[in-house]
Design an enzyme around this catalytic site. Sequence first.
Site, mmCIF file in Angstrom:
data_model
loop_
_atom_site.group_PDB
_atom_site.id
_atom_site.type_symbol
_atom_site.label_atom_id
_atom_site.label_comp_id
_atom_site.label_asym_id
_atom_site.label_seq_id
_atom_site.Cartn_x
_atom_site.Cartn_y
_atom_site.Cartn_z
ATOM 1 N N ARG A 94 -26.617 74.497 9.767
ATOM 2 C CA ARG A 94 -25.248 74.023 9.982
ATOM 3 C C ARG A 94 -24.315 74.406 8.861
ATOM 4 O O ARG A 94 -23.134 74.079 8.914
ATOM 5 C CB ARG A 94 -25.244 72.495 10.060
ATOM 6 C CG ARG A 94 -25.419 71.940 11.444
ATOM 7 C CD ARG A 94 -25.762 70.483 11.271
ATOM 8 N NE ARG A 94 -25.062 69.629 12.160
ATOM 9 C CZ ARG A 94 -25.630 69.046 13.224
ATOM 10 N NH1 ARG A 94 -26.877 69.260 13.514
ATOM 11 N NH2 ARG A 94 -24.939 68.244 13.977
ATOM 12 N N ARG B 138 -26.006 56.581 21.422
ATOM 13 C CA ARG B 138 -26.201 56.828 19.991
ATOM 14 C C ARG B 138 -25.097 56.180 19.180
ATOM 15 O O ARG B 138 -23.941 56.144 19.600
ATOM 16 C CB ARG B 138 -26.245 58.334 19.724
ATOM 17 C CG ARG B 138 -27.662 58.845 19.611
ATOM 18 C CD ARG B 138 -27.766 60.332 19.577
ATOM 19 N NE ARG B 138 -26.894 61.005 18.618
ATOM 20 C CZ ARG B 138 -26.871 62.320 18.458
ATOM 21 N NH1 ARG B 138 -27.657 63.086 19.186
ATOM 22 N NH2 ARG B 138 -26.068 62.871 17.579
ATOM 23 N N LYS C 260 -27.138 71.662 23.323
ATOM 24 C CA LYS C 260 -28.284 72.297 22.636
ATOM 25 C C LYS C 260 -29.579 71.546 22.923
ATOM 26 O O LYS C 260 -30.602 72.131 23.252
ATOM 27 C CB LYS C 260 -28.035 72.334 21.108
ATOM 28 C CG LYS C 260 -26.702 72.940 20.703
ATOM 29 C CD LYS C 260 -26.483 72.902 19.203
ATOM 30 C CE LYS C 260 -26.432 71.518 18.589
ATOM 31 N NZ LYS C 260 -25.225 70.730 18.960
ATOM 32 N N ARG D 225 -22.903 60.066 27.028
ATOM 33 C CA ARG D 225 -24.327 60.387 26.846
ATOM 34 C C ARG D 225 -25.174 59.124 26.687
ATOM 35 O O ARG D 225 -24.804 58.189 25.993
ATOM 36 C CB ARG D 225 -24.506 61.255 25.602
ATOM 37 C CG ARG D 225 -25.978 61.413 25.217
ATOM 38 C CD ARG D 225 -26.216 62.495 24.235
ATOM 39 N NE ARG D 225 -25.490 62.303 22.991
ATOM 40 C CZ ARG D 225 -25.469 63.204 22.027
ATOM 41 N NH1 ARG D 225 -26.094 64.351 22.168
ATOM 42 N NH2 ARG D 225 -24.796 62.969 20.923
ATOM 43 N N ARG E 126 -17.347 64.287 13.557
ATOM 44 C CA ARG E 126 -18.415 65.277 13.729
ATOM 45 C C ARG E 126 -17.853 66.604 14.219
ATOM 46 O O ARG E 126 -18.302 67.670 13.801
ATOM 47 C CB ARG E 126 -19.458 64.745 14.720
ATOM 48 C CG ARG E 126 -20.333 63.651 14.110
ATOM 49 C CD ARG E 126 -21.016 62.819 15.166
ATOM 50 N NE ARG E 126 -21.908 63.574 16.014
ATOM 51 C CZ ARG E 126 -22.222 63.223 17.263
ATOM 52 N NH1 ARG E 126 -21.703 62.135 17.802
ATOM 53 N NH2 ARG E 126 -23.057 63.958 17.964
#
Length: 217
Positions: A87, A159, A15, A126, A170
């Site tokens: 969400r 992160r 996203k 990432r 998550r």
Amino acid sequence: MPGDVILLGAPGAGKGTQAQILQKRLGYRQISTGDLLREHRNKGTELGAAAEGYMKRGELVPDDLMIKMVEGELQGNAGVLFDGFPRTAAQAQALDALLESRGRGLPEAVYFEISRPLLEERLLGRWTNPRTGRIYHEKFSPPKVAGTCDEDGGPLVQREDDKPDTIKKRLDVFEAQTMPLVAYYRERGRLATIDATQPVGHVTHMLMHAIGVEHAH
Ligand code: AP5
């Protein structure tokens, strides 16, 4: 003015990557609730402090805090790309009401469909520039020099919530609390689905087609 769009998808679906591309190319404004929360945390605001524990554990920050934060961000005429919001059903209803009350019309949602093993691989690899939010992946979109941002030469970091246990949490939270929004938007005739397993450029193409802006650049 292009209409507002909700980018709906699991953590790691791409996203943020797509929102950054459309923002540059088409003048959309990205509202990423995750980025906004991290900014609050870095600045040490009250909201940042309230959100920190939830984010570390991979849980959702309470709806009332999130809705208030998004309300405060909604100004200007540019079409908005909602990245990471809504969400929950409560957030989806609040967003519809908020946008209608501002005369903006109801947003379309685009669901980024992708399997769980690929999401885990994307999140584990990432790297981001914490100053600008620019996103990389060590295998799928590596920077020219490892650990360094191509744009401003700044250091890239991983992160805090991209650790195996927190990633699992998550993804579970997404399935339980956010996945029902696919039905919410489908039932209202406001859902398009794209194959988010494809390479970045291909996903951009599908996304632009889904929101009817493929001839806009
Ligand atoms: P947030 O920051 O929103 O994280 P997220 O939803 O978990 O989404 P991500 O940023 O992890 O994934 P993404 O889909 O943007 O993927 P990306 O483009 O980076 O939220 C963090 C936390 O904040 C939440 O856990 C919660 O606590 C809180 N929060 C935020 N919003 C909230 C809300 N509304 N309510 C309550 N709490 C909230 O891509 C991932 C990787 O894949 C990158 O490395 C990228 O380079 C790579 N990649 C992307 N696209 C492709 C592709 N097509 N092919 C190959 N690799 C790709």
